[in-house]
Write an enzyme that holds these catalytic residues in place. Structure first.
Site, PDB file in Angstrom:
ATOM      1  N   TYR A  16       0.829  -1.211   0.000  1.00 33.92           N
ATOM      2  CA  TYR A  16       0.000   0.000   0.000  1.00 33.92           C
ATOM      3  C   TYR A  16       0.861   1.258   0.000  1.00 33.92           C
ATOM      4  O   TYR A  16       0.723   2.117   0.862  1.00 33.92           O
ATOM      5  CB  TYR A  16      -0.947  -0.004   1.212  1.00 33.92           C
ATOM      6  CG  TYR A  16      -1.597  -1.346   1.440  1.00 33.92           C
ATOM      7  CD1 TYR A  16      -2.643  -1.769   0.629  1.00 33.92           C
ATOM      8  CD2 TYR A  16      -1.132  -2.203   2.434  1.00 33.92           C
ATOM      9  CE1 TYR A  16      -3.211  -3.012   0.807  1.00 33.92           C
ATOM     10  CE2 TYR A  16      -1.705  -3.458   2.614  1.00 33.92           C
ATOM     11  CZ  TYR A  16      -2.739  -3.855   1.801  1.00 33.92           C
ATOM     12  OH  TYR A  16      -3.289  -5.093   1.976  1.00 33.92           O
ATOM     13  N   TYR A 148     -11.979  -8.160   6.042  1.00 35.57           N
ATOM     14  CA  TYR A 148     -10.823  -8.100   5.151  1.00 35.57           C
ATOM     15  C   TYR A 148     -10.503  -9.521   4.703  1.00 35.57           C
ATOM     16  O   TYR A 148     -10.348 -10.416   5.538  1.00 35.57           O
ATOM     17  CB  TYR A 148      -9.589  -7.492   5.835  1.00 35.57           C
ATOM     18  CG  TYR A 148      -8.378  -7.549   4.936  1.00 35.57           C
ATOM     19  CD1 TYR A 148      -8.204  -6.616   3.916  1.00 35.57           C
ATOM     20  CD2 TYR A 148      -7.438  -8.570   5.064  1.00 35.57           C
ATOM     21  CE1 TYR A 148      -7.130  -6.697   3.045  1.00 35.57           C
ATOM     22  CE2 TYR A 148      -6.351  -8.658   4.193  1.00 35.57           C
ATOM     23  CZ  TYR A 148      -6.201  -7.717   3.189  1.00 35.57           C
ATOM     24  OH  TYR A 148      -5.143  -7.803   2.324  1.00 35.57           O
ATOM     25  N   LYS A 282      -0.996 -17.288   6.582  1.00 40.50           N
ATOM     26  CA  LYS A 282      -0.191 -16.533   7.542  1.00 40.50           C
ATOM     27  C   LYS A 282       0.680 -17.409   8.454  1.00 40.50           C
ATOM     28  O   LYS A 282       1.759 -17.795   8.039  1.00 40.50           O
ATOM     29  CB  LYS A 282      -1.087 -15.565   8.314  1.00 40.50           C
ATOM     30  CG  LYS A 282      -1.564 -14.410   7.416  1.00 40.50           C
ATOM     31  CD  LYS A 282      -1.965 -13.158   8.160  1.00 40.50           C
ATOM     32  CE  LYS A 282      -2.007 -11.966   7.229  1.00 40.50           C
ATOM     33  NZ  LYS A 282      -3.345 -11.565   6.810  1.00 40.50           N
TER      34      LYS A 282
HETATM   35  C1  LIG Z   1      -3.870 -11.463   5.437  1.00 36.48           C
HETATM   36  C2  LIG Z   1      -5.244 -11.940   5.201  1.00 36.48           C
HETATM   37  C3  LIG Z   1      -5.658 -12.372   3.924  1.00 36.48           C
HETATM   38  C4  LIG Z   1      -4.771 -12.308   2.713  1.00 36.48           C
HETATM   39  O1  LIG Z   1      -3.630 -13.109   2.820  1.00 36.48           O
HETATM   40  P1  LIG Z   1      -2.347 -12.803   1.893  1.00 36.48           P
HETATM   41  O2  LIG Z   1      -1.404 -13.921   2.221  1.00 36.48           O
HETATM   42  O3  LIG Z   1      -1.847 -11.457   2.292  1.00 36.48           O
HETATM   43  O4  LIG Z   1      -2.823 -12.840   0.494  1.00 36.48           O
HETATM   44  C5  LIG Z   1      -6.951 -12.840   3.794  1.00 36.48           C
HETATM   45  N1  LIG Z   1      -7.790 -12.881   4.843  1.00 36.48           N
HETATM   46  C6  LIG Z   1      -7.426 -12.488   6.073  1.00 36.48           C
HETATM   47  C7  LIG Z   1      -8.389 -12.600   7.206  1.00 36.48           C
HETATM   48  C8  LIG Z   1      -6.145 -11.992   6.295  1.00 36.48           C
HETATM   49  O5  LIG Z   1      -5.790 -11.572   7.517  1.00 36.48           O
END
Ligand SMILES: *Cc1c(COP(=O)(O)O)cnc(C)c1O
Length: 433
Positions: A16, A148, A282
């Site tokens: 970003y 998100y 993650k």
């Molecule tokens: C970080 C995140 C994503 C996206 O994951 P990326 O590996 O950055 O593409 C999707 N959903 C949630 C809840 C997240 O925290």
């Protein structure tokens, strides 16, 4: 080092970011345990505790000997092979482990490279499922405001339409069905009047659009990058009922909440509600490599596999990357071989007591803690460079956004590390909030 940073500013997009007015970045010289070694700009290094765990990922800390060994040993065997027509032990063992530890109905695994892609695949699977069931026209997702789900196009379409990125991409994104955000706070029961009116509103929306909706998608119990916002597990039971009543699939995005972060291994366990489709990412590899997974039930898998096309239509080049799978398996085994829940509880207690003082500061609107996540919400937007500097001078790396200064520390943080983090956040907010 100033040369390197100058080249960085010319060459590189950061998350970003703007290339015409880039915000400052710091050069990492090394990292071990919970600490980053940052270049201090004067030929030396300065240490800081990574209170962000590299955005939820680095739960066991940097350079963990077990994870280092897992990567090295897989490198000595093979680092990558295509997953079309070939398979390997790391992927098979990791998939079995994931099926073992996630809610029972989830029995099949799709590996991909990032969280956003796993959400793409989950949405694709839900759409294919409805087609295979003969329910044409069910092409929209139902979600709640404040969410998100990632940065590629399908995930963006289910991000919060105001605070997400909708407004810039109007016309280019699928228009999804947005229900109200669940009322704030984890501790609300089903007979709470605000929760009841939320349930009425989302139920009405679901009924109104039932012929158009393929699936419900939410982050269970804690909305992450949409606002670090905990809500009651009772809401998930409402969503499960709606999905069952109307023939929607229920997708839980546990990319942030998975692997113990909210106090249970998966956040859905707070509600005792099982999704039809689950996304994880993650912390999956302990932060070592990029990997995510989409899991689904046998019912969903068999309907799609027997439907038109006869296949789930996705297959990334780096699907099931062996290095990533090997380190993910080592990370899961390491997590589950210890009393991770006690660690998360103790971090939670430390965050609660350490951050509560912030409530008295004039700049602060709210303080909230869920599991190993602590959040200080200000009355207005954070001045990012000032706040980052103020925390760094107190030995802690944070990356606030909007009006939120928050932490999701590595699980290996000692009580002393947690105190350093909370004192730095409260001190930085007092100084720069
Ligand atoms: C970080 C995140 C994503 C996206 O994951 P990326 O590996 O950055 O593409 C999707 N959903 C949630 C809840 C997240 O925290």
């Amino acid at each position: 080092m100033s040369d390197l940073l100058a080249r960085d500013a010319e060459l590189l997009w950061h998350p970003y970011s703007s290339l015409s007015s880039p915000s400052p970045v710091r050069l990492v010289r090394g990292a071990s345990g919970v600490r980053l070694q940052l270049d201090d700009g004067a030929g030396g290094t300065v240490e800081a505790i990574d209170a962000m765990a590299s955005w939820w990922c680095m739960i066991h800390g940097y350079r963990h000997p077990v994870l280092d060994a897992a990567v090295k040993s897989q490198v000595d065997s093979f680092s990558h092979v295509m997953f079309g027509g070939l398979t390997h032990e790391p992927a098979i063992r990791l998939a079995s482990r994931l099926v073992e530890i996630t809610p029972d109905p989830l029995q099949h695994v799709f590996f991909c490279d990032s969280g956003s892609v796993s959400v793409e695949v989950a949405i694709k699977l839900a759409l294919q499922y409805q087609v295979a069931r003969g329910r044409v026209g069910r092409t929209r997702m139902l979600t709640v405001r404040g969410g998100y789900h990632g940065d590629t196009f399908a995930p963006m379409s289910v991000c919060d339409p105001v605070n997400g990125m909708h407004s810039l991409f109007t016309g280019a994104l699928k228009e999804q069905v947005f229900g109200p955000q669940p009322p704030a706070d984890f501790d609300r029961s089903m007979d709470d009047p605000e929760l009841q009116s939320w349930a009425d509103a989302i139920s009405a929306l679901a009924a109104e659009h039932s012929d158009e909706i393929a699936a419900i998608i939410v982050e269970p119990v804690l909305q992450g990058a949409g606002g670090m916002y905990p809500y009651s597990p009772a809401c998930l039971r409402v969503l499960r009922d709606l999905a069952d009543r109307h023939g929607f699939l229920l997708i839980f995005d546990e990319i942030a909440t998975g692997f113990g972060r909210t106090g249970t291994l998966f956040a859905s366990e707070h509600a005792g509600v099982d999704p039809d489709i689950l996304c994880v990412g993650k912390a999956l590899t302990g932060g070592y490599l990029t990997l995510a997974a989409m899991l689904c039930t046998t019912e969903v898998a068999s309907v799609v596999s027997n439907g038109p096309g006869g296949a789930l239509m996705h297959g990334p080049t780096f699907m099931g990357n062996p290095l990533a799978c090997a380190v993910a398996l080592a990370s899961l085994n390491l997590l589950l071989s210890q009393d991770w829940a006690a660690r998360v509880r103790s971090i939670s207690a430390g965050l609660s007591s350490g951050l509560s003082g912030a409530l008295e500061l004039p700049a602060v609107k709210d303080v909230r803690v869920i599991g190993a996540v602590g959040v200080v919400q200000l009355n207005g937007p954070v001045d990012l460079p000032t706040m980052t500097d103020a925390a760094l001078r107190r030995g802690v790396w944070v990356r606030p956004f909007r009006d939120l200064v928050y932490t999701m520390p590595p699980y290996i943080c000692t009580p002393g590390d947690i105190t350093t983090i909370t004192e730095a956040i409260v001190g930085a907010v007092e100084e720069a909030g």
